[in-house]
Design an enzyme around this catalytic site. Sequence first.
Site, PDB file in Angstrom:
ATOM      1  CB  ILE A   1      47.231 -51.010   0.625  1.00  0.00           C
ATOM      2  CG1 ILE A   1      46.410 -50.962  -0.438  1.00  0.00           C
ATOM      3  CG2 ILE A   1      48.325 -52.065   0.592  1.00  0.00           C
ATOM      4  CD1 ILE A   1      47.158 -50.583  -1.587  1.00  0.00           C
TER       5      ILE A   1
ATOM      6  NE  ARG B   1      50.926 -45.670  -9.183  1.00  0.00           N
ATOM      7  CZ  ARG B   1      50.154 -46.482  -8.961  1.00  0.00           C
ATOM      8  NH1 ARG B   1      50.801 -47.718  -8.472  1.00  0.00           N
ATOM      9  NH2 ARG B   1      48.983 -46.477  -9.153  1.00  0.00           N
TER      10      ARG B   1
ATOM     11  CD  GLU C   1      55.793 -50.312 -13.517  1.00  0.00           C
ATOM     12  OE1 GLU C   1      54.358 -50.242 -13.704  1.00  0.00           O
ATOM     13  OE2 GLU C   1      56.232 -50.429 -12.489  1.00  0.00           O
TER      14      GLU C   1
ATOM     15  CG  ASP D   1      54.047 -55.740  -7.767  1.00  0.00           C
ATOM     16  OD1 ASP D   1      54.271 -57.025  -8.456  1.00  0.00           O
ATOM     17  OD2 ASP D   1      52.878 -55.251  -7.796  1.00  0.00           O
TER      18      ASP D   1
ATOM     19  CG  HIS E   1      52.484 -52.738 -11.688  1.00  0.00           C
ATOM     20  ND1 HIS E   1      52.835 -51.524 -11.860  1.00  0.00           N
ATOM     21  CD2 HIS E   1      51.209 -52.381 -10.823  1.00  0.00           C
ATOM     22  CE1 HIS E   1      51.877 -50.529 -11.193  1.00  0.00           C
ATOM     23  NE2 HIS E   1      50.954 -51.241 -10.486  1.00  0.00           N
ATOM     24  CD  GLN E   2      52.996 -61.329  -9.664  1.00  0.00           C
ATOM     25  OE1 GLN E   2      53.513 -61.761 -10.462  1.00  0.00           O
ATOM     26  NE2 GLN E   2      52.319 -62.443  -8.770  1.00  0.00           N
ATOM     27  CB  ALA E   3      50.842 -55.708  -5.825  1.00  0.00           C
ATOM     28  CG  PHE E   4      46.353 -55.019 -10.007  1.00  0.00           C
ATOM     29  CD1 PHE E   4      45.132 -55.669 -10.425  1.00  0.00           C
ATOM     30  CD2 PHE E   4      47.657 -55.227 -10.620  1.00  0.00           C
ATOM     31  CE1 PHE E   4      45.328 -55.965 -11.805  1.00  0.00           C
ATOM     32  CE2 PHE E   4      47.993 -55.717 -11.770  1.00  0.00           C
ATOM     33  CZ  PHE E   4      46.647 -55.905 -12.398  1.00  0.00           C
TER      34      PHE E   4
END
Length: 340
Positions: free
Chosen positions: A156, A236, A265, A260, A297-300
């Site tokens: 990444i 994280r 969370e 993110d 947590h939508q980066a993926f």
Amino acid sequence: MTKKIAFFDTKPYDKKSFDEANKDFGFDITYFDAHLNAHTAPLSAEHDAVCAFVNDVIDSDVIETIANNKIQILGMRCAGYNNVDFKAAYEKLHVVRVPAYSPYAVAEHTTALILSLNRKTYKAYHRTRDGNFSINGLLGFDMHGKTAGIIGLGQIGKCLVSILKGFGMQVLAYDLYPDEAYAKEVGIEYASLEEIYKRSDIISLHCPLSKETEHMIDADAIDIMKDNVMIINTSRGKLIDTEALVRGLKAGKIGAAGLDVYEEENEYFFEDKSLDLIKDDTLARLLTFPNVLITSHQAFFTKEALHNIAQITLNNFKQFFENGDLNNEVCYDHETIKEK
């Protein structure tokens, strides 16, 4: 005999991607909407495997229940595994993961956060929809010539290097295992964490969570950063001491933050809480800052990543059931967690 897998914390997009991928594997999948925890672990009974996600709680109680249900493999459909109690799982449960699903997805979302915070497009969007076409307060800066510090130069991080170099940025990188040949080839500089904190206009986190990296961005680190630094975290949540981040924002030391992930969370991210009161005071406080952009947590979350996650996860289970050769197992040995 068809193997049965219990999937926890599943959303409609999970079901769609795994049902499509499962056409090539033929598993009997049971989807549970609930998170995996001590209360829901008994649902794993009469299954042959369990599949979990980043916000499931896989502690000693859960592992004991799973093991008592004669399940020998836990498949994490994500790269992270810090929510697994490996000491409890030792010699009871094989743990596999998806080490890489789409580094482009996360790197591109990181870039989206940087650009949105810099050029304040999220503010402009709401203004123009309300008929306000003023650009006052939307001033950004040229990224060209600025310095970005990337902490964690795995797949990444390297994807992000390519993107930021394309903007004409200078890139500093920190990694426990420096790839000097790569650095020379692409024209970046390895630096210490202290140097990155002192010299970077933008700092982006891409390292795993461990005892050594927990709260690596704390009050001391923030104190030596440049004024108006931008901090981005798509890795994280616990890499950042959120209380210290809030203090840095309030003091004006931190110019912007793109998150993110968030260290607490679990109760909120991936869920619709629009009709509920946010009881987490720190999260509620973060949401009030005009220079903080939080995504859930939508980066993926791209089509390609979901496809790859489903394929790799189901293949991990296939390997276990057919020959026991687990390419993506995470092992525990004498207090050490090792990735294959």
